[in-house]
Design a protein around this motif. Structure first.
Motif, PDB file in Angstrom:
ATOM      1  N   ASN B 114     -25.207  13.156  23.772  1.00 35.30           N
ATOM      2  CA  ASN B 114     -24.296  14.258  23.489  1.00 35.30           C
ATOM      3  C   ASN B 114     -24.800  15.102  22.326  1.00 35.30           C
ATOM      4  N   LEU B 115     -25.294  14.432  21.290  1.00 31.67           N
ATOM      5  CA  LEU B 115     -25.782  15.153  20.106  1.00 31.67           C
ATOM      6  C   LEU B 115     -27.134  15.805  20.381  1.00 31.67           C
ATOM      7  N   ALA B 118     -27.265  18.877  22.360  1.00 33.81           N
ATOM      8  CA  ALA B 118     -26.934  19.977  21.445  1.00 33.81           C
ATOM      9  C   ALA B 118     -26.262  21.167  22.113  1.00 33.81           C
ATOM     10  N   ALA B 125     -19.510  15.716  18.660  1.00 32.78           N
ATOM     11  CA  ALA B 125     -20.087  16.241  17.419  1.00 32.78           C
ATOM     12  C   ALA B 125     -19.038  16.551  16.349  1.00 32.78           C
ATOM     13  N   VAL B 148     -25.176  14.900   9.959  1.00 31.47           N
ATOM     14  CA  VAL B 148     -24.932  15.476  11.288  1.00 31.47           C
ATOM     15  C   VAL B 148     -24.598  16.964  11.155  1.00 31.47           C
ATOM     16  N   PHE B 152     -27.901  20.090  13.880  1.00 31.84           N
ATOM     17  CA  PHE B 152     -28.042  21.109  14.939  1.00 31.84           C
ATOM     18  C   PHE B 152     -28.648  22.377  14.359  1.00 31.84           C
ATOM     19  N   THR B 158     -32.198  20.928  17.895  1.00 34.29           N
ATOM     20  CA  THR B 158     -31.849  20.046  16.781  1.00 34.29           C
ATOM     21  C   THR B 158     -33.046  19.917  15.851  1.00 34.29           C
ATOM     22  N   ALA B 217     -16.007  23.111  17.457  1.00 38.79           N
ATOM     23  CA  ALA B 217     -17.008  23.141  18.532  1.00 38.79           C
ATOM     24  C   ALA B 217     -16.773  24.347  19.419  1.00 38.79           C
TER      25      ALA B 217
END
Ligand SMILES: Cc1cc2nc3c(=O)[nH]c(=O)nc-3n(C[C@H](O)[C@H](O)[C@H](O)COP(=O)(O)OP(=O)(O)OC[C@H]3O[C@@H](n4cnc5c(N)ncnc54)[C@H](O)[C@@H]3O)c2cc1C
Lengths: 770, 288
Positions: B114-115, B118, B125, B148, B152, B158, B217
């Motif tokens: 998921n991270l 991006a 996130a 974290v 991004f 990332t 988000a």
């Protein structure tokens, strides 16, 4: 076709709720679909599709793709002698010749040993395009000077309207010479609209919009093609009408129909999207060139980008009424965006707008407009949900404006049997009044004020209903019923079962012949063996094929009784079929079993004819079918999120042949209707490219969005239907958008006229105090 | 999907070595719920794919000396949704895990995927931003830690170099009077992508807000913190009026676009609504 049948004994046949016998095999994966077939030597097809909605093809270089090991054929239009410009349909436009007219249009085709190799070959094809200006919006496309879509001189395609056989007698008009993208035009007029509007107390004008939506069948388009050395083609196809597929492919390939055998495979849904041939011609050509079986299965992305969705419909309505509710006049304009090829059912919209309610004066115009988008096709009651969204939303607003009860207002003005439709033909027997009356008696409607008043926690509650329907389709068909040597029956049609119709047809055969349903087997034959039949579309399978099966079973029954009369030396009139036996009425031990009669028809040296009931009827009387739906909702005004608490479907089915299957149709139709109402839209950018080509962003509802759907069956017999049955497939997809829009207004006071009624539209309309 | 070679390392070291040897045309595969659609649609055409399912270390959840928590990058959304420790101490993260896709998707979808994918809309996130989590990254030169909040760098971008692997997420302890909440808006109830997502975390001390975190988000190319709104809350007694003001301030950082999921106007509208709602819930949880 008398609906009164004399059976000598009550058999297990029509009226019973029977679980579809094919259901277990479908849910356990036993059933084979086209994608499951892999004959020896199978090749896989992939199509290279245009990234542009409108472009000239300057050059295509396939040499690298042809050189890739495992690639068996790479074709462009230049390799296919049958292809001609001015293609009248998508089926004929197998590959783009010198111009692409929508993003996703096939430009080249590959057949390879593996799907991955075919895809890699696509990457190696080099196409040079000259990008051209697009017509992305139908209102712009209608204007003189808009970028043209069709080649000059292309004929309009009205076969879809004929296929759906729903509305006759609408005069088409000549189009203005310079509006190159108006492919069809019609007008329905009566009385003096301008004068009547001037004399009206309340005039309301609104424009309603429904975007293109996709039918969303689970199984994408799929076909397997194979030729024999004598030049006969076999197509295993996921189609709603094998004979139609055969005709279209024969026409495109310029070969005779009897050289093509279409085997209709289990069809994982069609809803109108699998009527027209889409990938059969190119797959057949790849199979011919490679002399190998070739299979093509569209991906979901291809389905969304280049399937055959429903048209965008834009309807402007202007109505006038007197303060006492007297209808004065309606003026309307329906614009159907047909994409890159003509083929919309224009007339349905006109008839519902002008004559579902008794407008003494009307002037309704319809336009089919071409744009640089994938061409459209039917979608379950084509154009009816979109049209009813407009007219029913409008009727609700008029009722509110004059302070009338919305149901009473509709009932007062609703067409009745014999009233003239806008095209001059009379409304036929239908249950519109009955279903509307029935839903208004529902406790959820009676208690709607309490529900609204119970709003709490910042949420808003409301209730809405709507009435819609379908005019009913017709098409010639045929069926045979055989008596087997063991006394069981064998029914044969060519009709594709996409809705559980085969079990209903078997029930009809059981009752008409006089045996229990477990003695009846029904088969859908291929185009080489089955009697010719029409499409599984237009809510007409049970209505028409049901008559053929009923008559063939009666015919088989008569033959059986005549044989028995000879054997028993009795008069036919004294015989009845009871418990698998033909018996003489009143003489209990004098009889002959069906098995004995069946055996005599198949014995060496026997002089008894085998029983073979036949019917091949044509039809002239439609059976309109209506459905009313009610939505009880709650809205979060801050986020616009709409919760469906209850949904009710009331439908006139004439006679419920298989109530369980009918409830399934009512619920399934309602879910599709709710999707159109709440979340679904194919979204295009200003270059006419789809921006949501996946099921993550093309939002069909999931089970989490839908409440339990209550179904209420009303039975008003259709005079010409089998045992009084009328079509059930299409009506339930019609009313929900208007029912939801009406409920939203009830809850929030905001009237929304553009689908889908998304949280965004609802929240922003509330926030902006619309 | 085009053909590719599949590699199956069994440890973090082997994975990093494999990455270094194979060069740029290599993609890592965790649950595959982002990667496979990208491969199928031809957006990516890697020559090699490294499947992480053999690396057990990536699936561990460990309490760090009874204090914070270390969550392996290949821990699934479903695990986060159901894990008692995560539910107890990092509820907003469990809530975000529970919103991903459907149960079937959640059984595959990983936190790291998921991270690393991006997407601006990635649901897991914002809670990590609001929880001051750090990404633990391993590459040929060893390990490094990155907050974290700065992981991004753009849409689908990332700080990871092509030869680096996200190994773990380190979450600091939250303390007793801390509460969080994650909410998102989607047009459909399930199987949908956030139009806007907001995570809030409030820590109280002596009746005032000692620490506030708000992360958004899908309103900018990367998930980001609404620091102006956070500052307005810190040191104050949190009232409905203050929450409403913080919700207005959260808008300052939002730079939403209009796309197929929602218009910029609606996204701005939602930032206010969801910030207000998550702060209200976070406050109630912190006070409980
Ligand atoms: C139907 C559906 C619904 C979805 N719903 C949601 C949703 O509601 N919310 C949401 O946020 N997302 C959603 N997604 C997207 C996706 O499921 C999530 O982003 C998921 O967490 C990705 O994890 P994965 O393990 O499947 O990643 P993968 O697809 O395996 O990988 C994603 C990317 O990360 C890279 N990667 C993975 N692990 C590492 C690592 N350890 N180190 C470095 N790089 C790595 C991969 O190379 C790839 O580029 C949905 C997807 C689908 C198909």
């Amino acid at each position: 076709m008398s609906s009164v049948m004399k059976t000598t004994r009550d058999v297990k046949g029509i009226g019973l709720s029977i679980v579809r016998p094919d259901a277990p095999d479908k849910v356990t994966g036993v059933v084979q679909y086209v994608a499951d077939l892999s004959p020896r030597g199978l090749l896989h097809a992939k199509l290279l599709r245009s990234p542009y909605a409108h472009a000239r093809i300057l050059k295509i270089d396939v040499s690298k793709a042809r050189a890739l090991p495992g690639v068996r054929a790479v074709l462009t239009a230049a390799d296919i002698p049958e292809l001609k410009k001015k293609a009248p349909t998508r089926a004929h436009a197998v590959l783009a010749i010198d111009r692409v007219v929508f993003a996703g249009q096939p430009v080249a085709a590959v057949a390879a040993d593996e799907p991955a190799i075919a895809e890699e070959a696509l990457d190696l094809i080099d196409v040079q395009y000259e990008v051209l200006a697009v017509s992305a919006d139908p209102l712009e496309a209608m204007k003189p000077g808009a970028p043209p879509v069709a080649d000059a001189g292309t004929e309009a395609d009205t076969s879809e309207a004929q296929a759906h056989g729903s509305v006759a007698g609408v005069a088409t008009e000549a189009k203005p010479a310079k509006a190159v993208n108006i492919s069809q035009q019609a007008r329905l007029q009566r009385g003096d609209v301008a004068k009547a509007l001037a004399e009206s107390d309340v005039v309301i004008e609104k424009t309603y919009r429904v975007p293109m939506v996709h039918q969303g069948y689970l199984e994408p388009h799929a076909v397997l093609a194979q030729w024999d050395t004598a030049g006969n083609l076999t197509l295993w196809s996921s189609t709603q009408g094998s004979f139609n597929t055969r005709s279209e492919v024969a026409d495109v390939l310029e070969i005779s129909e009897n050289r093509i055998k279409v085997i209709p495979m289990e069809c994982g849904g069609g809803f109108g999207g699998k009527i027209r041939a889409l990938c059969e011609p190119i797959t057949a050509i790849l199979a011919r060139v490679t002399a190998r079986p070739v299979r093509y299965v569209m991906t979901r992305r291809e389905e969304l980008e280049a399937g055959m969705p429903a048209p965008q419909v834009i309807i402007r309505l202007k109505t006038g009424v007197k303060r006492d509710g007297t209808l004065m006049a309606i003026e309307g304009e329906a614009i159907l965006e047909s994409g890159a090829f003509s083929g919309a059912v224009l007339a349905v919209s006109g008839v519902f707008l002008a004559s579902l309610y008794r407008w003494p004066n009307f002037d309704v115009k319809g336009f089919e407009v071409l744009t640089h988008k994938p061409s459209i096709a039917a979608y379950r009651a084509p154009v009816a949900p979109q049209t009813i969204f407009a007219i029913d939303s409008h009727m609700e607003q008029i009722a509110r404006a004059i302070g009338a009860d919305p149901v009473e207002f509709r009932l007062r003005h609703l067409q009745r049997e014999g009233d003239k439709m806008a095209n001059g033909q009379p409304w036929l027997n239908n249950g519109a009044v009955e279903v509307l009356t029935r839903i208004a008696e529902h406790p959820l409607w009676m208690k709607r004020a309490e529900w609204k008043a119970s709003s709490k926690g910042g949420k808003l509650r409301g209730t809405g209903l709507s009435l819609g329907g379908w005019l009913g389709g017709l098409q010639p068909t045929g069926a045979t019923v055989r008596l087997n040597p063991d006394g069981t029956l064998q029914v044969l049609t060519g009709q594709v079962d996409i809705a559980g119709t085969n079990i209903a047809l078997a029930q009809i055969a059981a009752t008409a012949y006089g045996v229990d349903i477990d003695k009846v087997k029904i088969t859908t034959g291929d185009t080489d063996v089955a009697p010719m039949t029409g499409l599984s579309a237009g809510s007409k399978t049970t209505y028409t094929v049901g008559v053929a099966v009923m008559q063939a079973a009666q015919n088989a029954r008569n033959q059986t009784l005549e044989i028995a009369a000879k054997e028993l030396e009795a008069s036919v009139h004294d015989l009845e079929i009871d418990g698998g036996k033909v018996v003489v009425r009143g003489v209990p031990n004098k009889g002959i079993t069906l098995a004995q009669i069946g055996k005599k028809g198949n014995l060496y040296m026997s002089k008894v004819e085998p029983v073979l009931g036949i019917s091949h009827p044509a039809f002239s009387v439609q059976a309109p079918a209506f459905c009313a739906q009610l939505a009880k909702i709650e809205i979060d005004p801050d986020t616009g999120e709409l919760t469906l608490h209850d949904f009710v479907v009331v439908q006139d089915v004439g006679k419920a042949i298989n109530p369980l299957a009918i409830e399934g149709q009512m619920q399934g139709g309602a879910v599709q209707s709710l999707g159109m109402a709440l979340t679904e839209a194919l979204m295009y950018d200003d270059k006419a490219r789809l921006t949501n080509p996946s099921l993550l962003d093309y939002r069909k509802l999931t089970s989490a969005d839908v409440p339990k759907i209550e179904t209420i069956i009303v039975e008003k017999p259709a005079p010409h239907g089998p045992f009084g049955a009328r079509g059930v497939g299409e009506p339930p997809i019609v009313p929900a958008p208007a029912a939801i829009a009406n409920a939203v207004e009830d809850a929030t006071g905001v009237r929304l006229t553009e689908l889908p009624l998304s949280p965004e539209r609802i929240a922003l309309a509330i926030a902006n105090g619309k | 999907m085009r053909r590719f070679e599949l590699l199956l390392p069994q440890s973090v070291d082997e994975c990093v070595r494999t990455l270094a040897q194979q060069g740029p045309e290599t993609k890592l595969l965790a649950g595959g719920t982002d990667l496979l659609p990208q491969l199928k649609n031809g957006l990516l055409k890697p020559a090699r794919v490294i499947d992480l399912s053999g690396v057990a270390q990536l699936r561990a959840i460990e309490s760090a000396n009874g204090q914070g928590l270390r969550i392996g990058s290949a821990v699934t959304a479903r695990t986060l949704e159901l894990d008692r420790t995560v539910q107890g101490r990092y509820l907003s993260l469990a809530e975000s895990g529970a919103l991903v896709g459907s149960v079937q998707v959640r059984n595959l979808a990983t936190l790291g995927g998921n991270l690393c994918n991006a997407a601006p809309s990635a649901d897991m996130a914002p809670p990590l931003l609001a929880l001051d989590a750090e990404a633990i990254i391993v590459g040929p030169k060893g390990e490094r830690r990155v907050p974290v909040a700065t992981f991004f760098t753009g849409v689908r971008k990332t700080v990871l170099a092509p030869d680096e692997l996200l190994v773990e997420l380190a979450l600091p302890a939250t303390g007793p009077n801390s509460g969080g909440n994650y909410l998102r808006h989607t047009p459909r109830r399930e199987l949908d992508i956030a139009v806007v997502g907001v995570a809030s975390q409030l820590t109280l001390a002596n009746g005032v807000c000692a620490k506030a975190r708000i992360a958004l988000a899908a309103v900018a190319p990367v998930p980001l913190r609404a620091t102006g709104a956070e500052r307005a809350l810190e040191g104050q007694r949190v009232t409905p009026e203050l929450i409403a003001r913080a919700a207005d301030l959260a808008l300052e950082v939002a730079r939403p676009i209009s796309d197929q999921r929602g218009s910029a106007d609606f996204r701005r509208h939602l930032v206010r609504v969801l910030t207000r709602r998550t702060l209200t819930t976070a406050l109630a949880r912190a006070s409980a």
